[in-house]
Design a protein around this motif. Structure first.
Motif, short mmCIF file in Angstrom:
data_model
loop_
_atom_site.label_atom_id
_atom_site.label_comp_id
_atom_site.label_asym_id
_atom_site.label_seq_id
_atom_site.Cartn_x
_atom_site.Cartn_y
_atom_site.Cartn_z
N GLU A 1 -2.73 -3.14 -7.98
CA GLU A 1 -2.75 -3.69 -7.05
C GLU A 1 -1.42 -4.37 -6.81
O GLU A 1 -0.43 -4.76 -5.98
N ALA B 1 2.21 -3.80 -7.41
CA ALA B 1 2.01 -2.35 -6.16
C ALA B 1 2.68 -2.96 -5.10
O ALA B 1 4.09 -2.77 -4.70
N LEU B 2 2.15 -4.73 -4.57
CA LEU B 2 2.02 -5.28 -3.46
C LEU B 2 3.79 -5.73 -4.05
O LEU B 2 4.70 -5.95 -2.99
N SER C 1 6.43 -3.16 -3.29
CA SER C 1 6.64 -2.62 -2.40
C SER C 1 7.81 -4.20 -1.36
O SER C 1 9.28 -3.74 -0.71
N ALA D 1 9.75 -0.53 0.42
CA ALA D 1 9.36 0.07 0.56
C ALA D 1 7.91 -0.09 0.60
O ALA D 1 6.93 -0.71 1.16
N MET D 2 6.95 1.14 1.25
CA MET D 2 5.43 1.33 1.42
C MET D 2 4.73 1.53 -0.22
O MET D 2 5.30 2.74 -0.36
N VAL D 3 3.65 1.11 -0.08
CA VAL D 3 2.63 1.65 -0.95
C VAL D 3 1.65 2.55 -0.52
O VAL D 3 0.74 2.73 -0.24
N HIS D 4 1.04 3.49 -1.63
CA HIS D 4 0.53 4.84 -1.28
C HIS D 4 -0.70 5.28 -2.52
O HIS D 4 -0.15 5.03 -3.60
N ASP D 5 -1.72 4.93 -1.62
CA ASP D 5 -3.08 4.88 -2.61
C ASP D 5 -3.04 6.45 -2.90
O ASP D 5 -3.12 7.36 -1.84
N GLU E 1 -5.62 7.76 -4.95
CA GLU E 1 -7.24 7.39 -4.46
C GLU E 1 -7.43 7.57 -5.73
O GLU E 1 -9.27 8.39 -6.01
N TYR F 1 -1.00 4.68 -7.98
CA TYR F 1 -0.66 3.72 -6.25
C TYR F 1 1.49 4.73 -6.43
O TYR F 1 1.58 4.24 -7.29
#
Lengths: 63, 296
Positions: free
Chosen positions: A36, A39-40, A43, A48-52, A54, A58
């Motif tokens: 997490e 990823a932060l 980003s 850019a955008m973080v997508h999960d 699930e 990431y």
């Protein structure tokens, strides 16, 4: 002129490297918390955008 | 020509007044700084002058004077280009851009307003030539009111109903009611979105409205106006806060998500209502037989 890679996966962050294959930058971490955090940071650095996905994976995507 | 001088001056005055009156409702379409005003009022004066001279010239049998009007048309087409260029350049540095459709609409409006000025001046001088100055002035003012009403255009208020929506997460998917907005990966972002974000649903009133709201330019215009009026926390390099509009493909209703600077849902709904319906986006499937048949 700005040149950027858009709508492609810039990087993958995961604690489960066996879930990712292929020619993409993978940041392997110790656990989900670290994922997490990394990823932060990525980003913000890549704007850019973080997508999960699930499943503990990431992806960083620039839109 | 002596006897016409008063009439021409009246025509120019009323025409200029019309242009000033039309500048009044520009607050959202354009960052109205003083120099913008000067440019448009000056062009308004020129338009008024050209139109005011036309009728007296014909009365004096100077028929070639009418060709001046074609120069005017050429001149005012340049206004459209000027507005389009300026706004497109400003767009590059805008976080929530207007979109090309909105800019085209604004540019077209600015061009058309000069023709309206000419129309008002023509009416004024026309009536003044055949009756007297006072009646000319009166009919000029009436023409201003009429053109204002005719050019009012539609707003989202006329075609849709906006209601608050339930902003929530389905695992990592951000949703407003049953409409998926986007995938947000970071837990910290999800918490902030839930705390500060707002979701609303735009219900189109009929199939015409549904087709109109389907237009991407129209959606971008709504996003721009809402962000301009209530603010957006979107920042460079932080795409998690991007305001978005997504459609429910089955019903045509739209879900809007935004993280506003001021979390006041009524103001956001009002901002959506006040967004103009773009001329280029407006569609009327219901006015055709096929559209009507398909809708029932």
């Amino acid at each position: 002129m700005d040149v950027a890679i858009k709508d492609g996966i810039l990087a993958v962050v995961t604690a489960y490297p066996n879930k990712v294959q292929g020619n993409v930058a993978v940041f392997v971490t110790e656990n989900d918390q670290e994922s997490e955090r990394i990823a932060l940071l990525l980003s913000r650095i890549l704007a850019a955008m973080v997508h999960d996905l699930e499943n503990g994976v990431y992806i960083i995507v620039k839109h | 020509m002596e006897k016409y001088s008063q009439i021409i001056i009246l025509g120019i005055a009323i025409g200029t007044l019309a242009r000033i009156f039309m500048l009044r409702n520009d607050y959202r379409s354009y960052p109205s700084y003083p120099h913008g005003y000067v440019t448009h009022i000056s062009l308004g004066v020129i338009a008024a002058a050209l139109a005011s001279i036309a009728l007296p010239a014909i009365m004096e049998k100077e028929f070639t004077a009418v060709t001046f009007l074609t120069i005017a048309a050429q001149q005012f087409r340049d206004i459209r280009n000027m507005e389009r260029e300026t706004l497109s350049k400003l767009e590059e540095r805008s976080l929530v851009p207007r979109g090309h459709d909105y800019i085209e609409g604004i540019a077209k409006t600015f061009e058309a307003r000069n023709y309206l000025v000419m129309f008002v001046s023509l009416v004024t001088t026309g009536v003044a030539v055949f009756t007297d100055l006072w009646l000319g002035a009166l009919s000029g003012l009436l023409a201003i009111v009429i053109s204002g009403l005719l050019m009012r255009g539609k707003f989202v208020r006329d075609i849709a109903i906006v209601k608050p929506g339930n902003l929530h997460f389905n695992n990592s998917l951000l949703m407003v009611d049953n409409i998926v907005i986007m995938n947000v990966g970071l837990k910290s972002s999800q918490e902030k979105i839930l705390k500060e974000g707002v979701g609303v649903i735009i219900h189109p009133k009929d199939d015409d409205a549904r087709a109109t709201l389907n237009n991407m330019g129209q959606r971008q215009a709504i996003l721009h106006d809402v962000s301009a009026l209530v603010g957006s926390k979107l920042e460079i390099g932080e795409p998690d806060w991007t305001p978005l509009l997504r459609k429910d493909i089955d019903t045509g209703k739209l879900a809007l998500f935004i993280i506003p600077n001021e979390k006041d849902i009524n103001c956001i709904i009002e901002a959506i209502y006040r967004t103009p319906v773009l001329e280029s986006a407006e569609q009327k499937p219901l006015s055709s037989e096929i559209g009507r048949k398909a809708s029932d």
